[in-house]
Design an enzyme around this catalytic site. Structure first.
Site, PDB file in Angstrom:
ATOM      1  CG  PHE A 166      -5.238  -7.979   7.599  1.00  0.00           C
ATOM      2  CD1 PHE A 166      -4.523  -6.853   7.982  1.00  0.00           C
ATOM      3  CD2 PHE A 166      -6.053  -7.898   6.488  1.00  0.00           C
ATOM      4  CE1 PHE A 166      -4.627  -5.671   7.257  1.00  0.00           C
ATOM      5  CE2 PHE A 166      -6.163  -6.720   5.764  1.00  0.00           C
ATOM      6  CZ  PHE A 166      -5.449  -5.595   6.156  1.00  0.00           C
ATOM      7  CE1 TYR A 181      -0.316  -3.695   0.855  1.00  0.00           C
ATOM      8  CE2 TYR A 181      -0.917  -4.877  -1.150  1.00  0.00           C
ATOM      9  CZ  TYR A 181      -1.199  -4.521   0.161  1.00  0.00           C
ATOM     10  OH  TYR A 181      -2.334  -4.986   0.762  1.00  0.00           O
ATOM     11  CE  LYS A 182       0.224  -5.196   4.151  1.00  0.00           C
ATOM     12  NZ  LYS A 182      -0.623  -6.256   4.709  1.00  0.00           N
ATOM     13  NE  ARG A 228       0.135  -1.025  11.498  1.00  0.00           N
ATOM     14  CZ  ARG A 228      -0.194  -1.685  10.380  1.00  0.00           C
ATOM     15  NH1 ARG A 228      -0.304  -2.991  10.401  1.00  0.00           N
ATOM     16  NH2 ARG A 228      -0.416  -1.046   9.263  1.00  0.00           N
ATOM     17  CG  ASP A 262      -1.455 -13.417   4.937  1.00  0.00           C
ATOM     18  OD1 ASP A 262      -0.404 -12.853   4.551  1.00  0.00           O
ATOM     19  OD2 ASP A 262      -2.591 -12.973   4.707  1.00  0.00           O
TER      20      ASP A 262
HETATM   21  C1  PLP Z   1      -1.968  -6.277   4.301  1.00  0.00           C
HETATM   22  C2  PLP Z   1      -2.631  -7.596   4.487  1.00  0.00           C
HETATM   23  C3  PLP Z   1      -3.533  -8.079   3.547  1.00  0.00           C
HETATM   24  C4  PLP Z   1      -3.925  -7.254   2.363  1.00  0.00           C
HETATM   25  O1  PLP Z   1      -4.675  -7.959   1.433  1.00  0.00           O
HETATM   26  P1  PLP Z   1      -5.012  -7.290   0.029  1.00  0.00           P
HETATM   27  O2  PLP Z   1      -5.787  -8.300  -0.679  1.00  0.00           O
HETATM   28  O3  PLP Z   1      -3.694  -6.944  -0.607  1.00  0.00           O
HETATM   29  O4  PLP Z   1      -5.777  -6.034   0.301  1.00  0.00           O
HETATM   30  C5  PLP Z   1      -4.071  -9.348   3.744  1.00  0.00           C
HETATM   31  N1  PLP Z   1      -3.723 -10.085   4.815  1.00  0.00           N
HETATM   32  C6  PLP Z   1      -2.864  -9.642   5.748  1.00  0.00           C
HETATM   33  C7  PLP Z   1      -2.515 -10.504   6.905  1.00  0.00           C
HETATM   34  C8  PLP Z   1      -2.298  -8.380   5.615  1.00  0.00           C
HETATM   35  O5  PLP Z   1      -1.462  -7.925   6.549  1.00  0.00           O
END
Ligand code: PLP
Length: 416
Positions: free
Chosen positions: A131, A228-229, A377, A203
Site C-alpha cells: 500500500f 476502520y476496515k 475489488r 501491517d
Molecule cells: C488502508 C491502509 C492504510 C491506511 O493508512 P491511513 O494512515 O489510515 O490512511 C495503510 N496501510 C495499508 C496496508 C492499508 O491497507
C-alpha cells in the site's frame, strides 16, 4: 450448479448470520467494501450520542477520569489483542496506520542501530506492491534520517529471500495485499528475516478482523493496522500499534509526545518514556472517534476468528466459482490466490473497463471498489455478508456484463 436456493439454505445454517442484525446497512445494498470502510454497527449511534451528550456535554473535562477517556487507547488495545494473537498490555489504539507505522519503523531502526552487531544495517525491505502510504512513510523516514538509509522494493514474493541480506535492518510487509488479496506466510517470512539478522514489521490493515493472525506465535517484531476496515470502527477511526513485551523496554519512537511520558501531568521539561505499551502513544486522542472502535469490537466478542475465517473462505470460494461460471467469456481475470492459505478476505478481478463496470455495479447497489490498474475489488465481511448476497452480486455483475451496461467514460470521484 449452485442456485440461489442453495445460497439461502447455507444462510439458514450459518451460525454467524444473526450477527448481521448488529449492523445498519441500507436496504437494497450489497456491501462488498468492508475492506475499505466497514459498515456501521447499530450501537455506534447510541454510543456516539452518549459520548457527546453525556460524557462531553454533561461531565465535561471530568470524563478524562470518570468516563475512562485517558485509558481508552490501552483498554481498546487489550480488547483488540486477542484478534491478532497478542497479549494484553501490548496493543494501543491510537493515531493513524501511517503514523503508527512511522513510530514502529523508527523504533525498529533504532533498535538495530543500537546493536553493535547490526548497527551498519541501513536498508528497509518492502514490496513495490505494498500500500503506497507504507512505502511513502518508509521513504520519508529513511530520507529524513540522512544516514544512508534507503528503501529496497521487491517486485515479487519470490525475490524476498534474496533481497533480505546483511544490509537489511527491517523488513516491512503488509500481511494481506490491499489490491490482490494475497496473504503472506507470517511465520516463515518472520523466520527468514530473523535468520538474516533483520527485524520484521507487519501491517495488518487487511488482516485484523479478516483472517486469524498470531503475531506472537509467528514471530513478528512489531505490527500496525486499521480499525476502520474489517473491524468496523468508523471512518478515520484510530489505528492500532502492537509492541510485544519483549521489545517494550528498548522501544524508542521519535514522536515522543506527552501521552507517552511516564508522568504526563508532572509537566516536566524533559521527556521520560512511560513503561510498557504507553510509549507508543503521542498526544491527545480523538475520543469520539476512538469510542466507536469499541462498537465494532463488541461484535467480534460474540464469535471467534476461526468462525469468521471459515465463513470468509466459503464466501470467497463461492464468489470465485459463481463469477467464473456465470460471467465466463467477459474478460474477467482472477487476481486473488485460489489457495486458501494465501488468500485474505477479498476477491479481485481485472477487467479492461474495471472502473466503469464497478461504477455500474455501485449504481445498482453492489458496492465494491476499484484500484489501479484495472482491478475490481470485492471485500467479504462474514459478520454481515450472506451467501445470498454473493449470489445476487454475481447476478447483477452478469447482467451488467451481458448488456455491456457500463459507461467507459464514467467520471471519477476523488476517492475510488
Ligand atoms: C488502508 C491502509 C492504510 C491506511 O493508512 P491511513 O494512515 O489510515 O490512511 C495503510 N496501510 C495499508 C496496508 C492499508 O491497507
Amino acid at each position: 450448479m449452485t442456485t440461489r436456493k442453495d445460497c439461502l439454505d447455507r444462510d439458514a445454517q450459518d451460525a454467524l448470520a444473526p450477527l448481521r442484525e448488529h449492523f445498519d446497512l441500507p436496504a437494497g445494498v450489497i456491501y462488498l467494501d468492508g475492506n475499505s470502510l466497514g459498515a456501521r454497527p447499530k450501537a455506534a449511534l447510541t454510543r456516539a450520542s452518549d459520548v457527546i451528550a453525556r460524557e462531553w456535554g454533561k461531565d465535561l473535562i471530568t470524563s478524562w477520569n470518570t468516563a475512562g477517556w485517558f485509558e481508552l487507547p490501552k483498554r481498546l488495545g487489550d480488547r483488540l489483542a486477542p484478534l491478532i494473537g497478542a497479549a494484553a498490555g501490548e496493543v494501543v489504539v491510537t493515531d493513524t496506520t501511517s503514523l503508527n507505522l512511522f513510530k514502529v519503523l523508527a523504533a525498529a531502526l533504532h533498535m538495530q542501530a543500537s546493536d553493535p552487531a547490526r548497527s551498519e544495517r541501513r536498508v528497509i525491505v518492502t514490496e513495490r506492491s505494498n500500500f503506497p502510504t507504507d512505502i511513502y512513510m518508509a521513504q520519508g523516514l529513511a530520507g529524513w534520517l540522512q544516514r544512508g538509509y534507503s528503501v529496497r522494493l521487491v517486485d515479487t514474493v519470490d525475490e524476498l529471500p534474496q533481497a533480505i541480506d546483511a544490509d537489511t535492518a527491517v523488513v516491512m510487509l503488509t500481511h494481506v495485499n490491499y489490491r490482490t488479496g494475497y496473504q503472506h506466510d507470517m511465520a516463515s517470512t518472520s523466520a527468514l528475516a530473523h535468520a538474516r539478522g533483520a527485524l520484521i514489521v507487519w501491517d495488518l490493515a487487511h488482516s485484523a478482523g479478516a483472517v486469524p493472525v498470531a503475531l506472537e506465535r509467528d514471530g513478528a517484531d512489531f505490527a500496525v493496522g486499521c480499525t476502520y476496515k474489517y473491524l468496523n470502527g468508523g471512518p478515520g477511526a484510530p489505528a492500532f500499534a502492537w509492541v510485544p513485551r519483549k521489545h517494550q523496554a528498548r522501544f524508542q519512537q521519535p514522536l515522543s509526545g506527552w501521552w507517552g511520558h511516564a508522568a504526563p501531568f508532572a509537566m516536566a521539561p524533559d521527556f521520560a518514556p512511560t513503561e510498557g505499551i504507553g510509549r507508543a502513544l503521542c498526544g491527545t486522542q480523538p475520543i469520539v472517534s476512538l469510542a466507536m472502535v469499541e462498537c465494532g469490537l463488541d461484535v467480534f466478542a460474540q464469535t471467534t476468528m476461526d468462525a469468521v475465517r471459515a465463513k470468509s473462505l466459503a464466501l470467497t470460494d463461492l464468489f470465485i466459482a459463481l463469477v467464473e461460471e456465470r460471467c465466463a467469456g467477459h474478460g474477467l481475470g482472477l487476481v486473488t490466490p485460489r489457495e486458501h492459505a494465501r488468500r485474505g478476505s477479498q476477491v479481485s478481478f481485472t477487467h479492461a473497463h474495471g472502473y466503469a463496470v464497478m461504477a455500474a455495479l455501485i449504481a445498482r447497489g453492489v458496492i465494491g471498489d476499484y484500484r489501479e490498474p484495472a482491478i475490481m475489488r470485492f471485500g467479504f465481511t462474514p459478520l454481515y455478508t450472506s451467501f445470498a448476497d454473493v449470489w445476487d452480486a454475481v447476478e447483477i455483475l452478469k447482467q451488467i456484463l451481458d448488456e455491456k451496461a457500463y459507461d467507459v467514460h464514467a467520471e471519477r470521484g476523488a476517492v475510488t
